[in-house]
Write an enzyme that holds these catalytic residues in place. Sequence first.
Site, PDB file in Angstrom:
ATOM      1  CD  GLU A 179      -2.676   1.373   2.525  1.00  0.00           C
ATOM      2  OE1 GLU A 179      -2.533   0.537   3.433  1.00  0.00           O
ATOM      3  OE2 GLU A 179      -3.492   2.292   2.578  1.00  0.00           O
ATOM      4  CE  LYS A 221      -6.041  -0.014   2.060  1.00  0.00           C
ATOM      5  NZ  LYS A 221      -6.660  -0.575   3.268  1.00  0.00           N
TER       6      LYS A 221
HETATM    7  P1  13P Z   1      -9.114   4.364   4.836  1.00  0.00           P
HETATM    8  O1  13P Z   1     -10.031   3.651   3.874  1.00  0.00           O
HETATM    9  O2  13P Z   1      -9.842   4.935   6.031  1.00  0.00           O
HETATM   10  O3  13P Z   1      -8.210   5.328   4.158  1.00  0.00           O
HETATM   11  O4  13P Z   1      -8.187   3.256   5.493  1.00  0.00           O
HETATM   12  C1  13P Z   1      -7.712   2.244   4.735  1.00  0.00           C
HETATM   13  C2  13P Z   1      -6.406   1.808   5.227  1.00  0.00           C
HETATM   14  O5  13P Z   1      -6.233   0.673   5.582  1.00  0.00           O
HETATM   15  C3  13P Z   1      -5.301   2.766   5.240  1.00  0.00           C
HETATM   16  O6  13P Z   1      -4.118   2.086   5.480  1.00  0.00           O
END
Ligand code: 13P
Length: 341
Positions: A179, A221
């Site tokens: 991510e 992600k």
């Molecule tokens: P949000 O969807 O609230 O941005 O959180 C997702 C997430 O796991 C961020 O690391």
Amino acid sequence: MTDKLEQLVEIAQAMVAPGKGILAIDESSGTIKKRFDGVGVECTEANRLDYRSMMLTTEGLGQFISGAILFDETIRQKMPDGTPLVKLMEQAGILPGIKVDTGAKPLAGFEGEKVTEGLDGLRERLAEYAELGAKFAKWRAVITIGDDIPSRACIDANAHALARYAALCQEAGIVPIVEPEVLMDGDHDLDTSFDVTEATLKALFTQLYEQNVMLEGTVLKASMVISGSDADDRADVDEVAQATVDCLLNAVPAATAGIVFLSGGQGDVEATTHLDAMNKIGDLPWPLSFSYGRALQQACLKTWAADPKGNRAEAQQVLLHRARMNGMAALGEWDQDDERG
Ligand code: 13P
């Protein structure tokens, strides 16, 4: 392919199965306190268990939610009758995942930028999490847009750490969610978001390649390509959807098992609308789904917090509705009218 690699591919595909996405409930101790403070609930271990187990025991949630990302505390928690939470998830058909980074810290020498930590001892921690039932993991890097940032150094340091984490996950038989979040904060325009996201993803996939990470057993992600939250003239839904799809097509190899989005401060319905619009474009090499934290939980948390005991069932219905809406959006089959029913 060895059995271990085949298993990774199988898990990754299950995470992004048609019409399903991931529930992110891996808020760190500090973040969950902020969320609870916001709704007037005391942030105790018992309350955190009560809230998170309420979500995970929602009847039918597994129809739209393939897995949930947990925090270290949660993956170890047991219900009052002694049943591990992870066991309840398995029974509900929801794969347990675990956040393994230890947070984004200031990047030395680069004011206003961050690098995510947590590689030291990660092999041992992953082995323990696998024992506890984790099938996938998450590591979040943070890229900030501002005057003269992000720097190349910040993008590369984060990409390198993400790839090292991903390689260690696969060695442990755990699917990595990589991510690299490009923050929405600021007044930047859509083109800037596009350029920074593209550079970030290209650096990430270069590192994943160099460090022998198998993309078929990896889930990305991503943040959407979107105008900064303080921008004057924010791009509309179709522009966000098209720019995000174009950017991903430029930078994400087709072999990647799937892409899930974070919500990053978007409203609940806004996040659903954007996902649906992307899937309506169609003809993409990977499944596009969701891994929302706030955009799945916001309304549910508010309902639960108003009366944690009395509103339990109602809060579960609120969560199930949002999960169902996003499940439809992951197929490009959502419509604004569905929000009512
Ligand atoms: P949000 O969807 O609230 O941005 O959180 C997702 C997430 O796991 C961020 O690391």
